[in-house]
Scaffold this motif. Structure first.
Motif, PDB file in Angstrom:
ATOM      1  N   LYS A  17      -6.354  -8.944  -2.363  1.00  0.00           N
ATOM      2  CA  LYS A  17      -6.729  -9.816  -1.239  1.00  0.00           C
ATOM      3  C   LYS A  17      -5.610 -10.814  -0.939  1.00  0.00           C
ATOM      4  CE  LYS A  17     -10.478 -12.947   0.223  1.00  0.00           C
ATOM      5  NZ  LYS A  17      -9.765 -14.217   0.419  1.00  0.00           N
ATOM      6  N   ALA A  18      -5.055 -11.419  -1.981  1.00  0.00           N
ATOM      7  CA  ALA A  18      -3.982 -12.394  -1.797  1.00  0.00           C
ATOM      8  C   ALA A  18      -2.749 -11.753  -1.169  1.00  0.00           C
ATOM      9  CB  ALA A  18      -3.622 -13.026  -3.136  1.00  0.00           C
ATOM     10  N   ILE A  19      -2.426 -10.536  -1.592  1.00  0.00           N
ATOM     11  CA  ILE A  19      -1.269  -9.827  -1.026  1.00  0.00           C
ATOM     12  C   ILE A  19      -1.552  -9.427   0.421  1.00  0.00           C
ATOM     13  CG2 ILE A  19       0.110  -7.713  -1.184  1.00  0.00           C
ATOM     14  CD1 ILE A  19      -0.274  -7.848  -4.240  1.00  0.00           C
ATOM     15  N   HIS A  20      -2.755  -8.907   0.667  1.00  0.00           N
ATOM     16  CA  HIS A  20      -3.121  -8.419   2.001  1.00  0.00           C
ATOM     17  C   HIS A  20      -3.148  -9.541   3.033  1.00  0.00           C
ATOM     18  CE1 HIS A  20      -6.337  -6.852   4.914  1.00  0.00           C
ATOM     19  NE2 HIS A  20      -5.248  -6.161   5.141  1.00  0.00           N
ATOM     20  N   GLU A  21      -3.566 -10.734   2.593  1.00  0.00           N
ATOM     21  CA  GLU A  21      -3.677 -11.865   3.523  1.00  0.00           C
ATOM     22  C   GLU A  21      -2.344 -12.577   3.731  1.00  0.00           C
ATOM     23  OE1 GLU A  21      -6.791 -14.281   1.931  1.00  0.00           O
ATOM     24  OE2 GLU A  21      -8.398 -13.026   2.760  1.00  0.00           O
ATOM     25  N   ASN A  22      -1.335 -12.214   2.936  1.00  0.00           N
ATOM     26  CA  ASN A  22      -0.011 -12.806   3.057  1.00  0.00           C
ATOM     27  C   ASN A  22       0.806 -11.996   4.067  1.00  0.00           C
ATOM     28  OD1 ASN A  22       2.749 -13.581   2.599  1.00  0.00           O
ATOM     29  ND2 ASN A  22       2.158 -14.376   0.588  1.00  0.00           N
ATOM     30  N   LYS A  23       1.198 -12.621   5.151  1.00  0.00           N
ATOM     31  CA  LYS A  23       1.865 -11.925   6.252  1.00  0.00           C
ATOM     32  C   LYS A  23       3.254 -11.398   5.887  1.00  0.00           C
ATOM     33  CE  LYS A  23      -1.647 -12.744   8.834  1.00  0.00           C
ATOM     34  NZ  LYS A  23      -2.624 -11.630   9.059  1.00  0.00           N
ATOM     35  N   GLN A  24       3.755 -11.787   4.720  1.00  0.00           N
ATOM     36  CA  GLN A  24       5.071 -11.301   4.291  1.00  0.00           C
ATOM     37  C   GLN A  24       4.991  -9.881   3.737  1.00  0.00           C
ATOM     38  OE1 GLN A  24       7.443 -14.996   2.522  1.00  0.00           O
ATOM     39  NE2 GLN A  24       5.334 -14.948   1.766  1.00  0.00           N
ATOM     40  N   PHE A  25       3.764  -9.418   3.493  1.00  0.00           N
ATOM     41  CA  PHE A  25       3.558  -8.103   2.901  1.00  0.00           C
ATOM     42  C   PHE A  25       2.694  -7.234   3.824  1.00  0.00           C
ATOM     43  CE2 PHE A  25       3.503 -11.232  -0.675  1.00  0.00           C
ATOM     44  CZ  PHE A  25       4.785 -10.981  -1.137  1.00  0.00           C
ATOM     45  N   GLU A  26       2.936  -5.936   3.744  1.00  0.00           N
ATOM     46  CA  GLU A  26       2.109  -4.966   4.467  1.00  0.00           C
ATOM     47  C   GLU A  26       1.560  -3.954   3.455  1.00  0.00           C
ATOM     48  OE1 GLU A  26       2.337  -1.502   7.923  1.00  0.00           O
ATOM     49  OE2 GLU A  26       4.146  -2.653   7.402  1.00  0.00           O
ATOM     50  N   VAL A  27       0.259  -3.979   3.255  1.00  0.00           N
ATOM     51  CA  VAL A  27      -0.376  -3.037   2.330  1.00  0.00           C
ATOM     52  C   VAL A  27      -0.649  -1.741   3.097  1.00  0.00           C
ATOM     53  CG1 VAL A  27      -2.328  -2.584   0.801  1.00  0.00           C
ATOM     54  CG2 VAL A  27      -1.439  -4.916   1.029  1.00  0.00           C
ATOM     55  N   VAL A  28       0.139  -0.700   2.793  1.00  0.00           N
ATOM     56  CA  VAL A  28       0.023   0.554   3.535  1.00  0.00           C
ATOM     57  C   VAL A  28      -0.883   1.562   2.833  1.00  0.00           C
ATOM     58  CG1 VAL A  28       2.246   0.265   4.670  1.00  0.00           C
ATOM     59  CG2 VAL A  28       2.127   1.479   2.477  1.00  0.00           C
ATOM     60  N   GLY A  29      -1.277   1.242   1.605  1.00  0.00           N
ATOM     61  CA  GLY A  29      -2.169   2.144   0.878  1.00  0.00           C
ATOM     62  C   GLY A  29      -2.683   1.486  -0.387  1.00  0.00           C
ATOM     63  N   VAL A  30      -3.866   1.911  -0.804  1.00  0.00           N
ATOM     64  CA  VAL A  30      -4.490   1.383  -2.022  1.00  0.00           C
ATOM     65  C   VAL A  30      -4.962   2.561  -2.869  1.00  0.00           C
ATOM     66  CG1 VAL A  30      -6.377  -0.005  -2.972  1.00  0.00           C
ATOM     67  CG2 VAL A  30      -5.231  -0.725  -0.858  1.00  0.00           C
ATOM     68  N   ILE A  31      -4.742   2.464  -4.166  1.00  0.00           N
ATOM     69  CA  ILE A  31      -5.186   3.511  -5.097  1.00  0.00           C
ATOM     70  C   ILE A  31      -6.125   2.873  -6.109  1.00  0.00           C
ATOM     71  CG2 ILE A  31      -4.479   5.321  -6.702  1.00  0.00           C
ATOM     72  CD1 ILE A  31      -1.647   5.131  -5.452  1.00  0.00           C
ATOM     73  N   SER A  32      -7.308   3.466  -6.251  1.00  0.00           N
ATOM     74  CA  SER A  32      -8.272   2.966  -7.223  1.00  0.00           C
ATOM     75  C   SER A  32      -8.887   4.141  -7.968  1.00  0.00           C
ATOM     76  CB  SER A  32      -9.365   2.143  -6.525  1.00  0.00           C
ATOM     77  OG  SER A  32     -10.145   1.436  -7.479  1.00  0.00           O
ATOM     78  N   GLN A  33      -9.582   3.841  -9.056  1.00  0.00           N
ATOM     79  CA  GLN A  33     -10.189   4.904  -9.853  1.00  0.00           C
ATOM     80  C   GLN A  33     -11.316   5.593  -9.089  1.00  0.00           C
ATOM     81  OE1 GLN A  33     -10.282   5.603 -13.628  1.00  0.00           O
ATOM     82  NE2 GLN A  33      -9.321   3.788 -14.474  1.00  0.00           N
ATOM     83  N   PRO A  34     -11.596   6.856  -9.402  1.00  0.00           N
ATOM     84  CA  PRO A  34     -12.737   7.547  -8.788  1.00  0.00           C
ATOM     85  C   PRO A  34     -14.044   6.802  -9.054  1.00  0.00           C
ATOM     86  CG  PRO A  34     -11.322   9.109  -9.934  1.00  0.00           C
ATOM     87  CD  PRO A  34     -10.834   7.739 -10.309  1.00  0.00           C
ATOM     88  N   ASP A  35     -15.018   6.981  -8.180  1.00  0.00           N
ATOM     89  CA  ASP A  35     -16.319   6.322  -8.330  1.00  0.00           C
ATOM     90  C   ASP A  35     -16.976   6.743  -9.640  1.00  0.00           C
ATOM     91  OD1 ASP A  35     -15.876   5.330  -5.799  1.00  0.00           O
ATOM     92  OD2 ASP A  35     -17.071   6.877  -4.806  1.00  0.00           O
ATOM     93  N   LYS A  36     -17.756   5.820 -10.189  1.00  0.00           N
ATOM     94  CA  LYS A  36     -18.502   6.100 -11.414  1.00  0.00           C
ATOM     95  C   LYS A  36     -19.992   6.123 -11.098  1.00  0.00           C
ATOM     96  CE  LYS A  36     -15.100   4.127 -14.593  1.00  0.00           C
ATOM     97  NZ  LYS A  36     -14.841   3.114 -15.649  1.00  0.00           N
ATOM     98  N   VAL A  37     -20.729   6.828 -11.935  1.00  0.00           N
ATOM     99  CA  VAL A  37     -22.183   6.881 -11.786  1.00  0.00           C
ATOM    100  C   VAL A  37     -22.804   6.058 -12.895  1.00  0.00           C
ATOM    101  CG1 VAL A  37     -24.228   8.349 -11.728  1.00  0.00           C
ATOM    102  CG2 VAL A  37     -22.084   9.168 -10.728  1.00  0.00           C
ATOM    103  N   SER A  38     -23.658   5.095 -12.539  1.00  0.00           N
ATOM    104  CA  SER A  38     -24.275   4.220 -13.526  1.00  0.00           C
ATOM    105  C   SER A  38     -25.278   4.991 -14.371  1.00  0.00           C
ATOM    106  CB  SER A  38     -24.980   3.042 -12.841  1.00  0.00           C
ATOM    107  OG  SER A  38     -26.070   3.506 -12.075  1.00  0.00           O
ATOM    108  N   ASN A  39     -25.465   4.526 -15.607  1.00  0.00           N
ATOM    109  CA  ASN A  39     -26.426   5.175 -16.505  1.00  0.00           C
ATOM    110  C   ASN A  39     -27.850   5.009 -16.013  1.00  0.00           C
ATOM    111  OD1 ASN A  39     -24.407   6.016 -18.268  1.00  0.00           O
ATOM    112  ND2 ASN A  39     -24.429   4.076 -19.377  1.00  0.00           N
ATOM    113  N   ARG A  40     -28.109   3.841 -15.428  1.00  0.00           N
ATOM    114  CA  ARG A  40     -29.457   3.560 -14.933  1.00  0.00           C
ATOM    115  C   ARG A  40     -29.551   3.882 -13.456  1.00  0.00           C
ATOM    116  NH1 ARG A  40     -31.385  -2.143 -17.698  1.00  0.00           N
ATOM    117  NH2 ARG A  40     -31.199  -1.483 -19.878  1.00  0.00           N
TER     118      ARG A  40
END
Length: 309
Positions: A17-40
């Motif tokens: 969020k801090a990087i994305h809101e800073n106009k000096q940077f351009e976030v062109v892509g984001v990589i995150s872990q695959p979704d997880k399924v909760s036990n409950r």
């Protein structure tokens, strides 16, 4: 500066969020872990980084293997890869796609390389820790450090409180240092390999309380794992999570086997440790709701029972 960001939990989302809101940077892509399924309830759980990316229209990747997205990432022409608590090993082939690869690591390197630096700092009773902006290399958390911020760990701080302090420190680095690092204005400082320690991810069985340890060690262990994953123990074969505890001001001069329940008072449940006693204030039996132990006052069936060592 075009950036690809990699991360998964809350601290990562706040840095993104801090990087994305800073106009000096351009976030062109984001990589995150695959979704997880909760036990409950078998509900799909999105990572905090995914939630932020979807809410802000950022291009999101969730690969099982980084090699799956190399060609797509190449097309984005990003200058830098920035990561924080991603939770996956990133290959050298992937790192070579960028001018430089930077990682926010939640310790004062070379201390606590690995996936659980905050938990280990609290467990070991450290009074200070911090966050480093470091260069990523093939070897885990072994790259040189560009800059760091230190924070204090309070006597009663749990991992959530410490993570919040580290998040603020990391955001300060984003605001004041990240662009300068990317421009090559900061000298990189190699880590002293003779001072390296590790903080590997804890396995489930390693989250169990060892009652033979001192009361202070057990207290630090409990707050290191609070509010999650939580330290646990067993009583009469039932798993019990410990949600809150404290060190009593006055400790009775008596010896009982470690793990033995000495008494239940208005402040909670006093339990014998390898040295001293600890007061368990809130516990949760497996499958039950959290319970304040003081509500058991007068219930003699618990007195002198022993938690599993």
């Amino acid at each position: 500066m075009k950036i690809i960001f990699c991360g998964t939990p809350k601290i990562s989302a706040n840095i993104l969020k801090a990087i994305h809101e800073n106009k000096q940077f351009e976030v062109v892509g984001v990589i995150s872990q695959p979704d997880k399924v909760s036990n409950r309830g078998m509900k799909t759980q999105f990572s905090e980084v995914k939630k932020y990316s979807l809410d802000n229209g950022l291009k999101l990747f969730q690969p099982d293997k980084m090699s799956e997205i190399i060609e797509e990432v190449k097309l984005l022409n990003a200058d830098f890869l920035v990561t924080c608590a991603f939770g996956k090993i990133i290959s050298e082939q992937f790192l070579k796609l960028f001018k430089n690869c930077l990682n926010f690591h939640a310790s004062l390197l070379p201390k606590y390389r690995g996936g659980s630096p905050v938990q280990f700092a609290i467990m070991n009773g450290d009074t200070r820790t911090g966050v480093c902006l470091m260069q990523m290399v093939k070897k885990m958390d072994a790259g040189g450090v560009y800059c760091k911020r230190e924070i204090e760990i309070g006597d009663s701080d749990d991992n959530e409180i410490v993570f919040d302090k580290l998040t603020n420190a990391a955001i300060e680095i984003v605001s004041n240092d990240l662009l300068k690092v990317m421009k090559g204005e900061y000298e990189i400082v190699p880590q002293d390999e003779s001072k390296v320690t590790f903080a590997f991810n804890l396995k489930n069985n390693e989250e169990q309380i060892d009652w033979t340890k001192s009361a202070e060690q057990i207290y630090n262990f409990i707050r290191a794992l609070k509010p999650k994953p939580l330290a646990f123990t067993y009583l009469d074969g039932t798993r019990i999570n410990v949600l809150d505890a404290e060190l009593p001001i006055i400790v009775p001069m008596i010896y009982l086997p470690p793990g033995t329940i000495f008494s239940i008072e208005k402040n909670g449940m006093l339990v014998m440790c390898g040295g001293g006693m600890i007061n368990l204030k809130v516990i949760q039996k497996e499958g039950k709701k959290p319970m304040e132990t003081k509500t058991l006052k007068g219930n003699s069936e618990y007195i002198r029972k022993q938690f599993k060592i």
